[in-house]
Write a protein that holds these residues in place. Structure first.
Motif, short mmCIF file in Angstrom:
data_model
loop_
_atom_site.label_atom_id
_atom_site.label_comp_id
_atom_site.label_asym_id
_atom_site.label_seq_id
_atom_site.Cartn_x
_atom_site.Cartn_y
_atom_site.Cartn_z
N LEU A 75 2.92 7.01 -1.42
CA LEU A 75 2.29 5.90 -2.11
C LEU A 75 3.16 5.43 -3.28
O LEU A 75 4.09 6.12 -3.69
N HIS A 76 2.83 4.28 -3.82
CA HIS A 76 3.61 3.74 -4.94
C HIS A 76 3.48 4.58 -6.20
O HIS A 76 4.37 4.55 -7.06
N ASN A 77 2.41 5.35 -6.31
CA ASN A 77 2.26 6.23 -7.48
C ASN A 77 2.98 7.56 -7.32
O ASN A 77 2.90 8.43 -8.18
N GLY A 78 3.66 7.74 -6.18
CA GLY A 78 4.42 8.94 -5.95
C GLY A 78 3.73 9.98 -5.09
O GLY A 78 4.34 10.98 -4.69
N LEU A 129 0.81 -1.22 0.00
CA LEU A 129 0.00 0.00 0.00
C LEU A 129 0.84 1.26 0.00
O LEU A 129 0.45 2.29 -0.58
N PHE A 130 1.99 1.20 0.69
CA PHE A 130 2.83 2.39 0.83
C PHE A 130 4.26 2.07 0.40
O PHE A 130 4.82 1.04 0.77
N ALA A 131 4.83 2.99 -0.39
CA ALA A 131 6.23 2.83 -0.79
C ALA A 131 7.16 3.19 0.36
O ALA A 131 8.27 2.66 0.47
N PHE A 132 6.69 4.08 1.22
CA PHE A 132 7.52 4.54 2.33
C PHE A 132 6.65 5.13 3.42
O PHE A 132 5.68 5.83 3.14
N ILE A 133 6.98 4.85 4.67
CA ILE A 133 6.35 5.48 5.84
C ILE A 133 7.47 5.93 6.76
O ILE A 133 8.32 5.14 7.15
N ASP A 134 7.48 7.21 7.09
CA ASP A 134 8.51 7.75 7.98
C ASP A 134 8.22 7.30 9.40
O ASP A 134 7.15 7.62 9.95
#
Length: 451
Positions: A132-135, A110-115
């Motif tokens: 998100l993966h779409n940027g 679901l998420f490319a990155f979470i801080d």
């Protein structure tokens, strides 16, 4: 709905453990009283802080509702309004998994990155930046684990604690305690339902669209990634509206930004399903593209149009130092238990004495002192307490939403002293306190901020 036995056992254990914790903390406080310590506001505040989430929220309610609680308790609980110590991301990630990682999906899907480092942390929720993966850059407002069970348990036993509170706070007996508890329950439940907050955002966005207002924006909600415990929103970039020099990086005239903010909020009182009731410095942003961002719609209020008009009449009378008219408008707002029983002349005289005293003591806020949020909160609270003290003597009660509105107006007053000291909220032609006219609503002026 069938409840699995392991989950039921876990829930029962959590409830029992919470009751044990509550009894233990309350017992220690009782021992302090038995040893001779005074059962005052500070002792109650310390006890609430030890009890955690629910009681901190109750403390926040006390601190922000001087119309219901004695002055010493409102003052003591001010520290409950500060940001809380953040939780480790490990606990936040567990909530994300429980809410979003369903039907075979993983958080990484679901998420490319979470801080893992939070942007903010409060008693109920924590906010993290993500991508998100779409940027798309987003923020996640995540309810802290166990909050729901803790709050349900605490609210369930709160009625049993009511008698103890009345003993510790005898001055509260002027009001029925049951409606206060009901109000606390309603507020808490509203703040823990992020689906309701998402609807508040959509209502505000619809209002902006109908009004043709492109100067102001609220974050977009990602419906597929939003649940009762997780709110996923687009991330807005900008600066907090507390420093004129910093704001000038993104706008030519901070005073006009203030006017646009005021006009939007005033119009929302008349045209939106609810109004933002917590628009302090942390929830207002001047974006890098020059637009104004309204953030955090967890606390909203509702007010009848006629009550708002009477409120404007009262404020105009206050601006004109016409305290008898101010008193009459207070009655028109249905702020009294019986308008025909109020001595308008006596009320007006008391209002005059109060306002003159406030203005005499408030000179430091017009002397170029830099904006200070703690100082601001203390002064706003002091002013509200003075207004309430006058009201009590004349049988006036302040409905919850009017108290929210009044405090927001006082926040705006402090913003203006910082960003637009020459602007008069009541007479400046840039400010429309009663919202847009019918002709403007039929033919809204769209301001293009993309240039």
């Amino acid at each position: 709905m069938k409840i699995h036995r392991p989950n039921l056992l876990k829930h029962t254990f959590n409830v029992a453990n919470r009751v044990r914790q509550t009894v233990s903390v309350a017992g220690l406080s009782a021992i302090r009283v038995a040893k001779g310590e005074k059962p005052d506001a500070m002792l109650l505040k310390e006890t609430f802080e030890q009890l955690g989430t629910t009681y901190i929220k109750i403390g926040q309610f006390i601190a922000s509702t001087p119309s219901l609680f004695p002055r010493e308790y409102v003052t003591a609980f001010q520290s409950c309004l500060d940001q809380t110590t953040p939780l480790s991301y490990v606990y936040i990630e567990q909530v994300l998994k429980e809410e979003l990682a369903i039907d075979g999906k993983r958080i990484d899907d679901l998420f490319a990155f979470i801080d893992p480092e939070p942007l903010a942390s409060a008693s109920i929720a924590q906010v993290h930046a993500a991508r998100l993966h779409n940027g798309d850059e987003v923020v996640l407002k995540v309810q802290k684990p166990g909050v729901e069970t803790i709050m349900q348990t605490d609210l369930g036993v709160l009625h049993g604690v009511t008698k103890l509170l009345e003993i510790m706070m005898p001055s509260m007996k002027f009001a029925s305690i049951a409606p206060i508890i009901d109000e606390i329950r309603l507020r808490m439940l509203a703040e823990t339902d992020f689906i309701a907050e998402a609807q508040n955002i959509r209502d505000f966005q619809q209002f902006l669209s109908v009004a043709g207002n492109t100067r102001v924006v609220a974050p977009d909600v990602y419906e597929a990634l939003t649940t009762k415990r997780v709110l996923t929103m687009s991330r807005l970039y900008g600066v907090s509206m507390v420093d004129e020099s910093v704001m000038r990086q993104y706008c030519a005239d901070p005073a006009q930004v203030m006017a646009d903010t005021l006009n939007t909020w005033f119009a929302s009182l008349m045209l939106c399903n609810s109004f933002h009731a917590d628009l302090h410095a942390g929830n207002l942003m001047l974006m890098t593209d020059g637009r104004i961002g309204f953030l955090d719609f967890g606390i909203v209020g509702k007010l009848k149009a006629e009550s708002w008009r009477a409120c404007m009449g009262m404020m105009q009378a206050m601006q004109d130092s016409d305290y008898q008219t101010m008193a009459r408008h207070m009655i028109d707002m249905e702020m009294t238990h019986g308008g025909d029983q109020v001595d308008v002349v006596a009320l007006g005289n008391d209002l005059q004495r109060m306002m003159q005293a406030i203005m005499a003591e408030d000179k430091s806020f017009t002397s170029g002192v830099p904006f200070n949020s703690k100082e601001q909160a203390d002064e706003l609270n002091k002013m509200m307490l003075e207004i309430v003290e006058v009201g009590k003597r004349h049988g006036i009660h302040f409905p919850r939403d009017f108290a929210l509105l009044t405090k927001q107006m006082l926040y705006f007053d402090r913003f203006m002293r910082t960003l637009a000291p020459d602007m008069d909220m009541f007479s400046d032609q840039r400010v429309q306190m009663l919202g847009q006219s019918e002709s403007e609503l039929e033919n809204p002026t769209v301001i293009d901020v993309s240039q």
